[in-house]
Design a protein around this motif. Structure first.
Motif, mmCIF file in Angstrom:
data_model
loop_
_atom_site.group_PDB
_atom_site.id
_atom_site.type_symbol
_atom_site.label_atom_id
_atom_site.label_comp_id
_atom_site.label_asym_id
_atom_site.label_seq_id
_atom_site.Cartn_x
_atom_site.Cartn_y
_atom_site.Cartn_z
ATOM 1 N N GLU A 74 -2.771 -0.726 -10.621
ATOM 2 C CA GLU A 74 -3.841 -1.625 -10.176
ATOM 3 C C GLU A 74 -4.266 -1.289 -8.755
ATOM 4 N N LEU A 75 -3.289 -1.056 -7.877
ATOM 5 C CA LEU A 75 -3.620 -0.726 -6.492
ATOM 6 C C LEU A 75 -4.302 0.640 -6.422
ATOM 7 N N ARG A 76 -3.831 1.574 -7.188
ATOM 8 C CA ARG A 76 -4.404 2.921 -7.193
ATOM 9 C C ARG A 76 -5.874 2.899 -7.620
ATOM 10 N N ALA A 77 -6.196 2.057 -8.591
ATOM 11 C CA ALA A 77 -7.578 1.959 -9.067
ATOM 12 C C ALA A 77 -8.513 1.444 -7.982
ATOM 13 N N GLN A 78 -7.953 0.775 -6.976
ATOM 14 C CA GLN A 78 -8.767 0.210 -5.908
ATOM 15 C C GLN A 78 -8.898 1.147 -4.699
ATOM 16 N N LEU A 79 -8.317 2.335 -4.789
ATOM 17 C CA LEU A 79 -8.347 3.245 -3.642
ATOM 18 C C LEU A 79 -9.761 3.572 -3.160
ATOM 19 N N PRO A 80 -10.745 3.812 -4.036
ATOM 20 C CA PRO A 80 -12.096 4.069 -3.516
ATOM 21 C C PRO A 80 -12.624 2.922 -2.658
ATOM 22 N N ARG A 133 -3.011 -4.343 -0.855
ATOM 23 C CA ARG A 133 -4.277 -3.672 -0.578
ATOM 24 C C ARG A 133 -4.688 -3.882 0.876
ATOM 25 N N LYS A 134 -4.580 -5.114 1.344
ATOM 26 C CA LYS A 134 -4.946 -5.391 2.739
ATOM 27 C C LYS A 134 -4.047 -4.620 3.696
ATOM 28 N N MET A 135 -2.749 -4.573 3.397
ATOM 29 C CA MET A 135 -1.815 -3.868 4.270
ATOM 30 C C MET A 135 -2.134 -2.375 4.311
ATOM 31 N N LEU A 136 -2.438 -1.783 3.163
ATOM 32 C CA LEU A 136 -2.785 -0.366 3.119
ATOM 33 C C LEU A 136 -4.099 -0.109 3.842
ATOM 34 N N THR A 137 -5.088 -0.963 3.613
ATOM 35 C CA THR A 137 -6.376 -0.818 4.290
ATOM 36 C C THR A 137 -6.201 -0.895 5.800
ATOM 37 N N ASP A 138 -5.455 -1.886 6.252
ATOM 38 C CA ASP A 138 -5.214 -2.058 7.683
ATOM 39 C C ASP A 138 -4.472 -0.855 8.262
#
Length: 323
Positions: A74-80, A133-138
Motif C-alpha cells: 500500500e505504501l509503495r503504491a503511493q510513492l509517486p 507515508r507522512k514520515m517518509l515524505t518528511d
C-alpha cells in the motif's frame, strides 16, 4: 542511531562533555525486539512468504508478516504521490533517489531492498500507512532541505570530531557496532557551532548506515560510553545539540537500531534513565541496557552479543580497538 537516536545522539564529550543521550534517545520508537517464540516466528515468516507472492525477496523480506506485506504494498503504491509532495520544488518530481544506499524509483519500486526501507517507516508507525507515508515524505523533504549530499562531502576537523564516534567490529548476528564516546573532548569546540555539530552527527550516522546492506542486515548496535562525563556543567550548546539531534534522528532515521547499551554511566544519569523508562514504549525499552563501569562489568553484558575478538579490551573483550 533512532535510532535511532543517534550515535552521539546528544553526542559527545565529558567534563567538557555533552548532554547524555540517555534522555534524548529514550523517546525514539524502534523495531520490537525478536519474540521468544521461535515457532510463532517461523509460522509468521511462512505466512509472509505466502502473502508476498511474486515479490522480490531477500533474507530480511522473508521475515515480513502478512500484515507487513500488505502495508508495504500500500505504501509503495503511493510513492509517486510521496515524491511529488516531497520534491514539490523540483522540475522532475519522479526522478529516482537514493535513501541509505538503496535506490527508490517511484516508477519501478518493486525491489526487495526498497521493501526493507519502506517497512522501517511502517514499523515505526505501527503499520499505519498514512502515518508512515507522512514520515517518509518528511524524511525525503528534510534530506533535500538539509542539503545532505553537500554535508556528506564536508570535511570536519579531525582534532575536534575524530574521537566522538567509532565503528568497530560486528555483533554475532552481523550487526555493525557503533561507539559513541562522550568523554574527553573539548565541549566548547564541539558545541560552539551547534549547526556544524549536527552536520557532523548526520554525516556520521550516514557512514554507519553504509555498513548495512538491507539484504541480510538493516540495523546496528550502539554503545554509548559516558566515562568521565559530568552532568553538572552542561553548556547551552550541549543542551541544544542534544535536543535537536534527538528530534532529528527520531523523525528521519526509523528502525535502524538493534540494541543500545549505555556504559560507564554516572549515577545521576542512571536515575534519568529509569525516570524516562515509564514514558517509553516497552518495545523500545527492550533494546536499551544500562550497564555499570569497568571492562569486566561491561563485558558481562556485551560478550553474549559480541565475540571477544570483535570487542575492545576497554569494554571487556580482547580486541585492541582504536587505541
Amino acid at each position: 542511531m533512532s535510532d535511532t537516536t543517534p550515535a552521539p545522539d546528544t553526542t559527545t564529550p565529558a567534563d567538557t562533555a555533552p548532554a547524555p543521550e540517555v534522555a534524548a534517545a529514550v523517546p525514539i520508537p524502534e523495531t520490537p525486539a525478536p519474540g521468544a517464540d521461535a515457532g510463532a516466528a517461523d509460522s509468521q515468516e511462512k505466512k509472509g512468504d505466502d502473502d508476498a507472492g511474486d515479490e522480490p525477496q531477500n533474507t530480511l523480506t522473508r521475515k515480513f508478516s502478512d500484515a507487513e506485506w500488505t502495508a508495504v504494498k500500500e505504501l509503495r503504491a503511493q510513492l509517486p504521490e510521496i515524491f511529488a509532495e516531497a520534491y514539490a520544488a523540483k522540475e522532475d518530481k519522479q526522478a529516482p533517489v537514493t535513501l541509505w544506499g538503496v535506490q527508490i524509483d517511484p516508477a519501478s519500486p518493486k525491489d526487495a531492498r526498497v521493501s526493507v526501507v519502506l517497512i522501517k517507516f511502517l514499523r515505526a508507525r505501527d503499520l499505519k500507512v498514512a502515518e508512515a507515508r507522512k514520515m517518509l515524505t518528511d524524511t525525503l523533504k528534510w534530506r533535500e532541505d538539509f542539503k545532505l549530499a553537500e554535508v556528506l562531502k564536508e570535511e570536519f576537523p579531525e582534532k575536534i570530531f575524530g574521537g566522538l564516534g567509532k565503528i568497530y567490529g560486528k555483533s554475532k548476528d552481523g550487526h555493525p557496532v557503533v561507539y559513541n564516546i562522550y568523554g574527553g573532548s573539548d565541549v566548547n569546540a564541539v558545541f560552539g557551532d551547534v549547526d556544524r555539530f549536527l552536520r557532523w552527527r548526520v554525516a556520521f550516522m550516514e557512514k554507519c548506515i553504509e555498513e548495512l546492506d538491507f539484504e541480510n542486515v538493516d540495523q546496528m548496535v550502539q554503545i554509548h560510553d559516558y566515562e568521565g562525563v559530568s552532568m553538572m556543567s552542561r553548556t547551552p550548546g550541549q543542551k541544544a545539540a542534544a535536543s535537536q539531534a534527538s528530534a532529528l534522528f527520531s523523525s528521519y532515521y526509523p528502525e535502524l537500531l538493534s540494541r543500545k547499551f549505555f556504559v560507564n554511566v554516572p549515577t545521576v544519569m542512571a536515575w534519568v534513565f529509569w525516570l524516562f523508562k515509564a514514558l517509553v514504549p516497552a518495545k523500545t525499552m527492550e533494546k536499551f541496557s544500562m550497564v555499570g563501569t569497568g571492562p569486566k562489568v561491561i563485558g558481562v553484558e556485551l560478550l553474549p552479543l559480541v565475540d571477544a575478538g570483535e570487542l575492545p579490551k576497554r569494554y571487556g573483550g580482547e580486541a585492541l580497538g582504536w587505541d
